[in-house]
Design a protein around this motif. Structure first.
Motif, PDB file in Angstrom:
ATOM      1  N   MET A 168       0.821  -1.207   0.000  1.00  0.00           N
ATOM      2  CA  MET A 168       0.000   0.000   0.000  1.00  0.00           C
ATOM      3  C   MET A 168       0.855   1.257   0.000  1.00  0.00           C
ATOM      4  SD  MET A 168      -3.162  -0.596  -0.455  1.00  0.00           S
ATOM      5  CE  MET A 168      -3.770   1.060  -0.120  1.00  0.00           C
ATOM      6  N   GLU A 169       2.026   1.183   0.622  1.00  0.00           N
ATOM      7  CA  GLU A 169       2.930   2.340   0.605  1.00  0.00           C
ATOM      8  C   GLU A 169       3.448   2.633  -0.796  1.00  0.00           C
ATOM      9  OE1 GLU A 169       6.052   1.594   3.357  1.00  0.00           O
ATOM     10  OE2 GLU A 169       4.764   1.707   5.133  1.00  0.00           O
ATOM     11  N   LYS A 170       3.551   1.592  -1.612  1.00  0.00           N
ATOM     12  CA  LYS A 170       4.079   1.742  -2.967  1.00  0.00           C
ATOM     13  C   LYS A 170       3.017   1.441  -4.025  1.00  0.00           C
ATOM     14  CE  LYS A 170       8.961   0.757  -1.921  1.00  0.00           C
ATOM     15  NZ  LYS A 170       9.550   1.947  -2.561  1.00  0.00           N
ATOM     16  N   ILE A 171       1.762   1.648  -3.666  1.00  0.00           N
ATOM     17  CA  ILE A 171       0.684   1.203  -4.538  1.00  0.00           C
ATOM     18  C   ILE A 171       0.676   1.940  -5.879  1.00  0.00           C
ATOM     19  CG2 ILE A 171      -0.996   2.767  -3.464  1.00  0.00           C
ATOM     20  CD1 ILE A 171      -1.646  -0.745  -4.969  1.00  0.00           C
ATOM     21  N   LEU A 172       1.062   3.217  -5.921  1.00  0.00           N
ATOM     22  CA  LEU A 172       1.056   3.930  -7.191  1.00  0.00           C
ATOM     23  C   LEU A 172       2.119   3.399  -8.153  1.00  0.00           C
ATOM     24  CD1 LEU A 172       0.370   7.636  -6.159  1.00  0.00           C
ATOM     25  CD2 LEU A 172      -1.227   5.947  -7.101  1.00  0.00           C
ATOM     26  N   ASP A 173       3.152   2.752  -7.620  1.00  0.00           N
ATOM     27  CA  ASP A 173       4.107   2.046  -8.467  1.00  0.00           C
ATOM     28  C   ASP A 173       3.590   0.658  -8.826  1.00  0.00           C
ATOM     29  OD1 ASP A 173       6.725   3.745  -8.563  1.00  0.00           O
ATOM     30  OD2 ASP A 173       6.174   3.768  -6.452  1.00  0.00           O
ATOM     31  N   ALA A 358      11.861  -4.945  -8.267  1.00  0.00           N
ATOM     32  CA  ALA A 358      12.555  -3.692  -8.548  1.00  0.00           C
ATOM     33  C   ALA A 358      11.844  -2.513  -7.887  1.00  0.00           C
ATOM     34  CB  ALA A 358      12.661  -3.486 -10.051  1.00  0.00           C
ATOM     35  N   ILE A 359      10.521  -2.561  -7.852  1.00  0.00           N
ATOM     36  CA  ILE A 359       9.755  -1.507  -7.179  1.00  0.00           C
ATOM     37  C   ILE A 359       9.942  -1.573  -5.661  1.00  0.00           C
ATOM     38  CG2 ILE A 359       7.403  -0.773  -6.616  1.00  0.00           C
ATOM     39  CD1 ILE A 359       6.652  -1.545  -9.523  1.00  0.00           C
ATOM     40  N   LEU A 360       9.768  -2.759  -5.092  1.00  0.00           N
ATOM     41  CA  LEU A 360       9.832  -2.890  -3.641  1.00  0.00           C
ATOM     42  C   LEU A 360      11.213  -2.557  -3.093  1.00  0.00           C
ATOM     43  CD1 LEU A 360       7.701  -6.131  -3.091  1.00  0.00           C
ATOM     44  CD2 LEU A 360       6.994  -3.742  -2.815  1.00  0.00           C
ATOM     45  N   SER A 361      12.249  -2.765  -3.898  1.00  0.00           N
ATOM     46  CA  SER A 361      13.609  -2.451  -3.463  1.00  0.00           C
ATOM     47  C   SER A 361      13.954  -0.976  -3.644  1.00  0.00           C
ATOM     48  CB  SER A 361      14.612  -3.288  -4.263  1.00  0.00           C
ATOM     49  OG  SER A 361      14.641  -2.876  -5.626  1.00  0.00           O
ATOM     50  N   GLY A 362      13.085  -0.240  -4.351  1.00  0.00           N
ATOM     51  CA  GLY A 362      13.353   1.158  -4.633  1.00  0.00           C
ATOM     52  C   GLY A 362      14.139   1.393  -5.901  1.00  0.00           C
ATOM     53  N   ARG A 363      14.457   0.325  -6.614  1.00  0.00           N
ATOM     54  CA  ARG A 363      15.242   0.446  -7.842  1.00  0.00           C
ATOM     55  C   ARG A 363      14.431   1.097  -8.963  1.00  0.00           C
ATOM     56  NH1 ARG A 363      19.414   1.404 -10.943  1.00  0.00           N
ATOM     57  NH2 ARG A 363      19.820  -0.076 -12.632  1.00  0.00           N
ATOM     58  N   ALA A 364      13.167   0.729  -9.074  1.00  0.00           N
ATOM     59  CA  ALA A 364      12.298   1.276 -10.108  1.00  0.00           C
ATOM     60  C   ALA A 364      11.391   2.349  -9.522  1.00  0.00           C
ATOM     61  CB  ALA A 364      11.461   0.165 -10.730  1.00  0.00           C
ATOM     62  N   LYS A 368       6.680   7.787 -10.606  1.00  0.00           N
ATOM     63  CA  LYS A 368       7.265   9.109 -10.865  1.00  0.00           C
ATOM     64  C   LYS A 368       7.477   9.314 -12.360  1.00  0.00           C
ATOM     65  CE  LYS A 368      11.361  11.915  -9.796  1.00  0.00           C
ATOM     66  NZ  LYS A 368      12.658  11.944  -9.063  1.00  0.00           N
ATOM     67  N   ALA A 369       7.970   8.292 -13.037  1.00  0.00           N
ATOM     68  CA  ALA A 369       8.266   8.415 -14.469  1.00  0.00           C
ATOM     69  C   ALA A 369       7.012   8.728 -15.281  1.00  0.00           C
ATOM     70  CB  ALA A 369       8.930   7.139 -14.985  1.00  0.00           C
ATOM     71  N   VAL A 370       5.881   8.090 -14.944  1.00  0.00           N
ATOM     72  CA  VAL A 370       4.660   8.272 -15.736  1.00  0.00           C
ATOM     73  C   VAL A 370       3.703   9.297 -15.131  1.00  0.00           C
ATOM     74  CG1 VAL A 370       4.836   5.915 -16.632  1.00  0.00           C
ATOM     75  CG2 VAL A 370       3.392   6.359 -14.626  1.00  0.00           C
ATOM     76  N   ASN A 371       4.137   9.940 -14.034  1.00  0.00           N
ATOM     77  CA  ASN A 371       3.320  10.956 -13.356  1.00  0.00           C
ATOM     78  C   ASN A 371       1.971  10.378 -12.922  1.00  0.00           C
ATOM     79  OD1 ASN A 371       2.658  13.424 -12.237  1.00  0.00           O
ATOM     80  ND2 ASN A 371       2.064  14.365 -14.183  1.00  0.00           N
ATOM     81  N   ALA A 372       2.014   9.315 -12.125  1.00  0.00           N
ATOM     82  CA  ALA A 372       0.799   8.666 -11.629  1.00  0.00           C
ATOM     83  C   ALA A 372      -0.032   9.660 -10.825  1.00  0.00           C
ATOM     84  CB  ALA A 372       1.167   7.465 -10.766  1.00  0.00           C
ATOM     85  N   THR A 373      -1.325   9.718 -11.149  1.00  0.00           N
ATOM     86  CA  THR A 373      -2.230  10.688 -10.538  1.00  0.00           C
ATOM     87  C   THR A 373      -3.485   9.974 -10.075  1.00  0.00           C
ATOM     88  OG1 THR A 373      -1.395  12.412 -12.034  1.00  0.00           O
ATOM     89  CG2 THR A 373      -3.486  12.837 -10.915  1.00  0.00           C
ATOM     90  N   LYS A 374      -3.717   9.988  -8.761  1.00  0.00           N
ATOM     91  CA  LYS A 374      -4.865   9.266  -8.191  1.00  0.00           C
ATOM     92  C   LYS A 374      -6.150  10.066  -8.372  1.00  0.00           C
ATOM     93  CE  LYS A 374      -5.613   9.553  -3.859  1.00  0.00           C
ATOM     94  NZ  LYS A 374      -6.594   9.623  -2.781  1.00  0.00           N
ATOM     95  N   ILE A 375      -7.217   9.353  -8.757  1.00  0.00           N
ATOM     96  CA  ILE A 375      -8.527   9.965  -8.883  1.00  0.00           C
ATOM     97  C   ILE A 375      -9.574   9.018  -8.296  1.00  0.00           C
ATOM     98  CG2 ILE A 375      -7.936  11.310 -10.941  1.00  0.00           C
ATOM     99  CD1 ILE A 375      -9.439   9.176 -12.612  1.00  0.00           C
ATOM    100  N   SER A 376     -10.768   9.542  -8.055  1.00  0.00           N
ATOM    101  CA  SER A 376     -11.882   8.701  -7.617  1.00  0.00           C
ATOM    102  C   SER A 376     -12.584   8.102  -8.825  1.00  0.00           C
ATOM    103  CB  SER A 376     -12.883   9.536  -6.814  1.00  0.00           C
ATOM    104  OG  SER A 376     -13.516  10.490  -7.662  1.00  0.00           O
ATOM    105  N   LEU A 377     -13.462   7.146  -8.570  1.00  0.00           N
ATOM    106  CA  LEU A 377     -14.240   6.544  -9.653  1.00  0.00           C
ATOM    107  C   LEU A 377     -15.087   7.606 -10.360  1.00  0.00           C
ATOM    108  CD1 LEU A 377     -14.753   3.664 -10.851  1.00  0.00           C
ATOM    109  CD2 LEU A 377     -16.798   3.579  -9.404  1.00  0.00           C
ATOM    110  N   GLU A 378     -15.640   8.527  -9.573  1.00  0.00           N
ATOM    111  CA  GLU A 378     -16.506   9.559 -10.144  1.00  0.00           C
ATOM    112  C   GLU A 378     -15.741  10.505 -11.071  1.00  0.00           C
ATOM    113  OE1 GLU A 378     -16.432   8.648  -6.996  1.00  0.00           O
ATOM    114  OE2 GLU A 378     -18.424   7.722  -6.813  1.00  0.00           O
ATOM    115  N   GLU A 379     -14.449  10.637 -10.852  1.00  0.00           N
ATOM    116  CA  GLU A 379     -13.648  11.544 -11.672  1.00  0.00           C
ATOM    117  C   GLU A 379     -13.180  10.909 -12.983  1.00  0.00           C
ATOM    118  OE1 GLU A 379     -11.133  14.388  -8.773  1.00  0.00           O
ATOM    119  OE2 GLU A 379     -10.948  12.247  -8.270  1.00  0.00           O
ATOM    120  N   ALA A 380     -13.454   9.621 -13.183  1.00  0.00           N
ATOM    121  CA  ALA A 380     -12.943   8.923 -14.362  1.00  0.00           C
ATOM    122  C   ALA A 380     -13.416   9.531 -15.684  1.00  0.00           C
ATOM    123  CB  ALA A 380     -13.293   7.436 -14.294  1.00  0.00           C
TER     124      ALA A 380
END
Length: 404
Positions: A168-173, A358-364, A368-380
């Motif tokens: 959950m801490e790295k969920i956006l990755d 690679a994600i869990l180790s912090g290597r990847a 950040k690279a793809v500019n992940a942006t969280k939204i709600s279902l209603e905002e889709a």
């Protein structure tokens, strides 16, 4: 029984949030479901509470009306979630597991699956090899841009995260493991990227950015990203890529020569696909542009990774040939230069575990690279419109408000 809400394709340019059926372990009739799949029992499957589900450029093709997708199709093939129900025949996945779902559905039993070609499973789509959730002509498996979704063949397909709190801490990755990260990585691997390579990536959308980051992970010396969209090129530059604005500079080879001192690269990756445009200020749609340009700028003996989507049916194409996927490719040039072409859906299961580590180790740092942006279902629905306008974001839907 609990309800369910989902993002549904309505008509070209329009998606909406609808109440829909709560999933069960059977594939029932509905928009886009192949008649031969109706009633298919899935006791080998699970029901997921969707934690994150992403909007993909492949979804956007359908929403633009560039496929034969039917109205009412529930969208979404990039799915991460928690198992809340398991089928009778599931042995190893358990209730409460937190998992990533490969976008390509695969049985694990056919010849192709056993040979790790899970992108072209022979048993999930009656029309042709290969399938995916919430996608036109892919068998009709219900999409995951929803609160809950059914996933078949759970023991074979699902990638379980080792620790839920850490995940959950790295969920956006980690949400990128269902498609975009393995797809970009597959493009780089297919192109033969290795330490010291010079690489050209066509397209600075989310897949292109994922391919560029993957090329960096594989040790590329220089990664050059080309696009017509200045905002997306700025995003590529933010994590160390060289960029070429093809709206301002139509001659790709000249621009590569200014960067490298030579007009060629070792390998190239097509992350644009069938809606490609020509180069220059007066550009228009020209679907063979990217394929021809990467053959031009890739050295003799080089490789071309082509994870960009090409289709056999495009009702909005610029000419009759393109409507059936027939493009004017300079194949003679590729032959003369002894190029290797690798095309098709990405076999996600070939890569997702390694990329998870690679994600869990912090290597990847894929979010950040793809500019992940969280939204709600209603905002889709609004996010689909923003994505269509070319905003440089990878939209991540959080249907239950679980992501901090």
């Amino acid at each position: 029984m609990a309800g369910n809400r989902a993002v549904v394709y309505n008509k070209p340019g329009s998606v909406e949030i609808r109440d829909t059926d709560y999933p069960d372990l059977i594939l029932r009739d509905g928009p886009g479901v192949n008649p031969l799949n109706v009633g298919r029992k899935c006791e080998h499957g699970v029901i997921l509470k969707v934690v994150t589900t992403n909007i993909c450029g492949s979804d956007q093709h359908m929403v633009r009306g560039r496929t034969t997708a039917p109205s009412g199709l529930i969208l979404g093939h990039e799915i991460t979630g928690e198992v809340i129900e398991v089928g009778r025949d599931v042995e190893f996945i358990q209730k409460g597991d937190f998992v990533s779902v490969p976008f390509n559905i695969a049985c694990g039993r056919c010849r192709n699956c056993k040979e790790r070609h899970t992108n072209v499973c022979l048993n999930v789509n009656p029309d042709r090899p290969g399938s995916a959730y919430g996608y036109v002509d892919m068998g009709g498996w219900v999409g995951g841009q929803s609160e809950y979704v059914m996933v078949p063949y759970a023991d074979f397909q699902l990638l379980k995260f080792p620790d839920k709190a850490q995940a959950m801490e790295k969920i956006l990755d980690l949400t990128m493991l269902s498609d975009i990260f393995p797809t970009g990585y597959h493009g780089a691997v297919s192109a033969g990227v290795r330490p010291g390579s010079t690489v050209y990536v066509a397209g600075a959308g989310p897949v292109g950015l994922a391919a560029a980051h993957s090329a960096q992970l594989l040790g590329a010396a220089v990664v050059i990203v080309g696009d017509l969209n200045a905002e997306r090129l700025a995003q590529a530059k933010s994590f160390g890529c060289e960029t070429v604005n093809l709206r301002e500079h139509a001659n790709l080879a000249e621009q590569i020569e200014q960067i490298l001192g030579t007009p060629e690269v070792d390998c190239a990756i097509d992350c644009v696909g069938f809606e490609a445009h020509g180069h220059g200020k007066a550009h228009g749609e020209a679907p063979a542009t990217v394929l021809n340009s990467i053959m031009e700028v890739t050295r003799a003996g080089g490789r071309l990774g082509i994870p960009g989507l090409y289709v056999t049916g495009d009702p909005g194409a610029v000419d009759d040939d393109s409507k059936i996927g027939t493009l004017k490719i300079r194949f003679g040039l590729g032959w003369a230069k002894s190029h290797t072409f690798v095309t098709g859906q990405t076999p996600v299961m070939k890569y997702h575990r390694d990329l998870m580590m690679a994600i869990l180790s912090g290597r990847a740092q894929i979010a950040k690279a793809v500019n992940a942006t969280k939204i709600s279902l209603e905002e889709a629905p609004n996010a689909y419109q923003e994505f269509d306008r070319g905003v440089s974001r990878k939209f991540v839907i959080d249907p239950h408000g679980l992501v901090k």
